[in-house]
Motif scaffolding. Structure first.
Motif, PDB file in Angstrom:
ATOM      1  N   ASP A 125     -73.146  58.267   9.948  1.00 21.16           N
ATOM      2  CA  ASP A 125     -74.249  57.691   9.175  1.00 21.16           C
ATOM      3  C   ASP A 125     -73.891  56.295   8.698  1.00 21.16           C
ATOM      4  O   ASP A 125     -72.818  56.078   8.128  1.00 21.16           O
ATOM      5  N   TRP A 126     -74.792  55.348   8.923  1.00 19.21           N
ATOM      6  CA  TRP A 126     -74.581  53.982   8.446  1.00 19.21           C
ATOM      7  C   TRP A 126     -74.972  53.883   6.980  1.00 19.21           C
ATOM      8  O   TRP A 126     -75.937  54.508   6.540  1.00 19.21           O
ATOM      9  N   GLU A 127     -74.205  53.111   6.212  1.00 16.71           N
ATOM     10  CA  GLU A 127     -74.550  52.804   4.827  1.00 16.71           C
ATOM     11  C   GLU A 127     -74.211  51.344   4.563  1.00 16.71           C
ATOM     12  O   GLU A 127     -73.321  50.774   5.204  1.00 16.71           O
ATOM     13  N   LEU A 128     -74.932  50.735   3.649  1.00 16.70           N
ATOM     14  CA  LEU A 128     -74.647  49.346   3.293  1.00 16.70           C
ATOM     15  C   LEU A 128     -73.274  49.254   2.643  1.00 16.70           C
ATOM     16  O   LEU A 128     -72.840  50.176   1.957  1.00 16.70           O
ATOM     17  N   SER A 129     -72.615  48.134   2.867  1.00 16.10           N
ATOM     18  CA  SER A 129     -71.264  47.915   2.355  1.00 16.10           C
ATOM     19  C   SER A 129     -71.188  46.553   1.679  1.00 16.10           C
ATOM     20  O   SER A 129     -70.527  45.634   2.170  1.00 16.10           O
ATOM     21  N   PRO A 130     -71.885  46.387   0.550  1.00 13.35           N
ATOM     22  CA  PRO A 130     -71.919  45.068  -0.088  1.00 13.35           C
ATOM     23  C   PRO A 130     -70.569  44.667  -0.679  1.00 13.35           C
ATOM     24  O   PRO A 130     -69.791  45.508  -1.119  1.00 13.35           O
ATOM     25  N   SER A 131     -70.320  43.379  -0.650  1.00 14.20           N
ATOM     26  CA  SER A 131     -69.100  42.806  -1.232  1.00 14.20           C
ATOM     27  C   SER A 131     -69.429  42.200  -2.586  1.00 14.20           C
ATOM     28  O   SER A 131     -70.596  41.994  -2.919  1.00 14.20           O
ATOM     29  N   SER A 132     -68.407  41.876  -3.340  1.00 15.60           N
ATOM     30  CA  SER A 132     -68.551  41.167  -4.609  1.00 15.60           C
ATOM     31  C   SER A 132     -67.845  39.831  -4.498  1.00 15.60           C
ATOM     32  O   SER A 132     -66.868  39.706  -3.761  1.00 15.60           O
ATOM     33  N   PRO A 133     -68.316  38.834  -5.248  1.00 10.36           N
ATOM     34  CA  PRO A 133     -67.590  37.554  -5.253  1.00 10.36           C
ATOM     35  C   PRO A 133     -66.162  37.770  -5.746  1.00 10.36           C
ATOM     36  O   PRO A 133     -65.905  38.638  -6.583  1.00 10.36           O
ATOM     37  N   ILE A 134     -65.237  36.999  -5.184  1.00  8.66           N
ATOM     38  CA  ILE A 134     -63.844  37.087  -5.618  1.00  8.66           C
ATOM     39  C   ILE A 134     -63.283  35.676  -5.773  1.00  8.66           C
ATOM     40  O   ILE A 134     -63.782  34.726  -5.178  1.00  8.66           O
ATOM     41  N   THR A 135     -62.259  35.570  -6.588  1.00  7.54           N
ATOM     42  CA  THR A 135     -61.548  34.302  -6.750  1.00  7.54           C
ATOM     43  C   THR A 135     -60.066  34.577  -6.535  1.00  7.54           C
ATOM     44  O   THR A 135     -59.506  35.485  -7.140  1.00  7.54           O
ATOM     45  N   ALA A 136     -59.469  33.785  -5.653  1.00  7.08           N
ATOM     46  CA  ALA A 136     -58.022  33.855  -5.419  1.00  7.08           C
ATOM     47  C   ALA A 136     -57.383  32.694  -6.174  1.00  7.08           C
ATOM     48  O   ALA A 136     -57.767  31.540  -5.973  1.00  7.08           O
ATOM     49  N   PRO A 137     -56.428  32.970  -7.039  1.00  6.88           N
ATOM     50  CA  PRO A 137     -55.769  31.898  -7.793  1.00  6.88           C
ATOM     51  C   PRO A 137     -55.065  30.905  -6.869  1.00  6.88           C
ATOM     52  O   PRO A 137     -54.735  31.221  -5.727  1.00  6.88           O
ATOM     53  N   ALA A 138     -54.822  29.722  -7.379  1.00  9.12           N
ATOM     54  CA  ALA A 138     -54.088  28.700  -6.623  1.00  9.12           C
ATOM     55  C   ALA A 138     -52.762  29.285  -6.155  1.00  9.12           C
ATOM     56  O   ALA A 138     -52.081  29.991  -6.896  1.00  9.12           O
ATOM     57  N   GLY A 139     -52.431  29.017  -4.896  1.00 14.75           N
ATOM     58  CA  GLY A 139     -51.173  29.475  -4.334  1.00 14.75           C
ATOM     59  C   GLY A 139     -51.243  30.825  -3.641  1.00 14.75           C
ATOM     60  O   GLY A 139     -50.321  31.197  -2.929  1.00 14.75           O
ATOM     61  N   VAL A 140     -52.324  31.586  -3.825  1.00 15.15           N
ATOM     62  CA  VAL A 140     -52.451  32.886  -3.169  1.00 15.15           C
ATOM     63  C   VAL A 140     -52.894  32.705  -1.720  1.00 15.15           C
ATOM     64  O   VAL A 140     -52.315  33.277  -0.812  1.00 15.15           O
ATOM     65  N   ARG A 141     -53.910  31.921  -1.487  1.00 19.22           N
ATOM     66  CA  ARG A 141     -54.381  31.598  -0.140  1.00 19.22           C
ATOM     67  C   ARG A 141     -54.317  30.104   0.120  1.00 19.22           C
ATOM     68  O   ARG A 141     -53.937  29.677   1.181  1.00 19.22           O
ATOM     69  N   CYS A 142     -54.783  29.330  -0.827  1.00 25.96           N
ATOM     70  CA  CYS A 142     -54.813  27.869  -0.709  1.00 25.96           C
ATOM     71  C   CYS A 142     -53.985  27.285  -1.858  1.00 25.96           C
ATOM     72  O   CYS A 142     -53.655  27.992  -2.814  1.00 25.96           O
ATOM     73  N   ALA A 143     -53.684  26.001  -1.770  1.00 24.27           N
ATOM     74  CA  ALA A 143     -52.956  25.340  -2.858  1.00 24.27           C
ATOM     75  C   ALA A 143     -53.809  25.302  -4.124  1.00 24.27           C
ATOM     76  O   ALA A 143     -53.294  25.170  -5.227  1.00 24.27           O
ATOM     77  N   PHE A 144     -55.103  25.454  -3.986  1.00 26.24           N
ATOM     78  CA  PHE A 144     -56.068  25.440  -5.083  1.00 26.24           C
ATOM     79  C   PHE A 144     -56.715  26.819  -5.189  1.00 26.24           C
ATOM     80  O   PHE A 144     -56.670  27.614  -4.235  1.00 26.24           O
ATOM     81  N   ALA A 145     -57.300  27.114  -6.334  1.00 25.23           N
ATOM     82  CA  ALA A 145     -58.050  28.363  -6.478  1.00 25.23           C
ATOM     83  C   ALA A 145     -59.264  28.295  -5.557  1.00 25.23           C
ATOM     84  O   ALA A 145     -59.886  27.245  -5.403  1.00 25.23           O
ATOM     85  N   VAL A 146     -59.566  29.413  -4.933  1.00 24.10           N
ATOM     86  CA  VAL A 146     -60.692  29.476  -4.005  1.00 24.10           C
ATOM     87  C   VAL A 146     -61.580  30.656  -4.387  1.00 24.10           C
ATOM     88  O   VAL A 146     -61.082  31.730  -4.725  1.00 24.10           O
ATOM     89  N   GLN A 147     -62.898  30.415  -4.378  1.00 27.75           N
ATOM     90  CA  GLN A 147     -63.853  31.479  -4.669  1.00 27.75           C
ATOM     91  C   GLN A 147     -64.631  31.787  -3.400  1.00 27.75           C
ATOM     92  O   GLN A 147     -65.009  30.878  -2.653  1.00 27.75           O
ATOM     93  N   ILE A 148     -64.881  33.082  -3.190  1.00 29.57           N
ATOM     94  CA  ILE A 148     -65.667  33.530  -2.039  1.00 29.57           C
ATOM     95  C   ILE A 148     -66.857  34.313  -2.581  1.00 29.57           C
ATOM     96  O   ILE A 148     -66.691  35.306  -3.285  1.00 29.57           O
ATOM     97  N   GLU A 149     -68.053  33.818  -2.263  1.00 26.47           N
ATOM     98  CA  GLU A 149     -69.294  34.474  -2.661  1.00 26.47           C
ATOM     99  C   GLU A 149     -70.119  34.742  -1.411  1.00 26.47           C
ATOM    100  O   GLU A 149     -70.068  33.978  -0.455  1.00 26.47           O
TER     101      GLU A 149
END
Length: 169
Positions: A30-54
């Motif tokens: 059965d298919w169901e929706l799988s919504p995401s939530s906005p997230i913020t990665a602090p500086a140094g986790v992925r990029c040298a700067f904090a990055v937000q994904i919406e």
């Protein structure tokens, strides 16, 4: 799978964390929706700067393809439109990326996962925890990535890569 677990799973993928396999609380197939939530990665986790994904567009669906005898998920499929807005929190500059890939995830008994996908997917890699250069990427094509508590191993990569940290620097 409860939505909070799906959101945690989506966030884990984008940030490069691992997620635990979940039980199958919907009928297999059965298919169901799988919504995401906005997230913020602090500086140094992925990029040298904090990055937000919406999520600008999020109509991702998921379904259970296989379960273990105890009912926990062995394989899950994800598909559907997903457009993410990735923002450099230091400058406010952002980029919209189509991350609407089709993926299957195999949940292994040891807690590790194997991701297989076709199309574009957001994925992060940490310094010293992968055989891939660290950053946040839009990976377009066919990829296989093993994810465990110790990091990520790219086993197959046929496609293009957009380094989103570099694009937003």
């Amino acid at each position: 799978m409860p939505r909070t677990r799906l959101i945690a799973l989506a966030c884990a993928v984008m940030l490069g964390l691992t997620a635990s396999p979940a039980s199958a609380d919907v009928a297999k197939g059965d298919w169901e929706l799988s919504p995401s939530s906005p997230i913020t990665a602090p500086a140094g986790v992925r990029c040298a700067f904090a990055v937000q994904i919406e999520q600008a567009v999020d109509r991702v669906r998921t379904r259970v393809l296989a379960t273990y005898p105890d009912g926990s998920v062995k394989r899950r499929e994800f598909a559907g439109p997903l457009v993410d807005t990735v923002t450099n929190m230091a400058t406010g500059e952002s980029i919209n990326v189509n991350a609407s890939g089709h993926a299957t995830i195999d949940y292994n008994p040891d807690g590790s996962q194997t991701w297989n996908w076709a199309g574009p997917v957001l994925m992060g890699f940490a310094l010293g925890q992968s055989n891939h250069a660290p950053s946040l990427y839009l990976l377009t094509g066919n990829y296989t990535v093993d994810i465990s508590a110790s990091g990520r191993t790219v086993r197959a990569a046929r496609g293009t890569e957009l380094d989103l940290c570099a694009a937003l620097s």
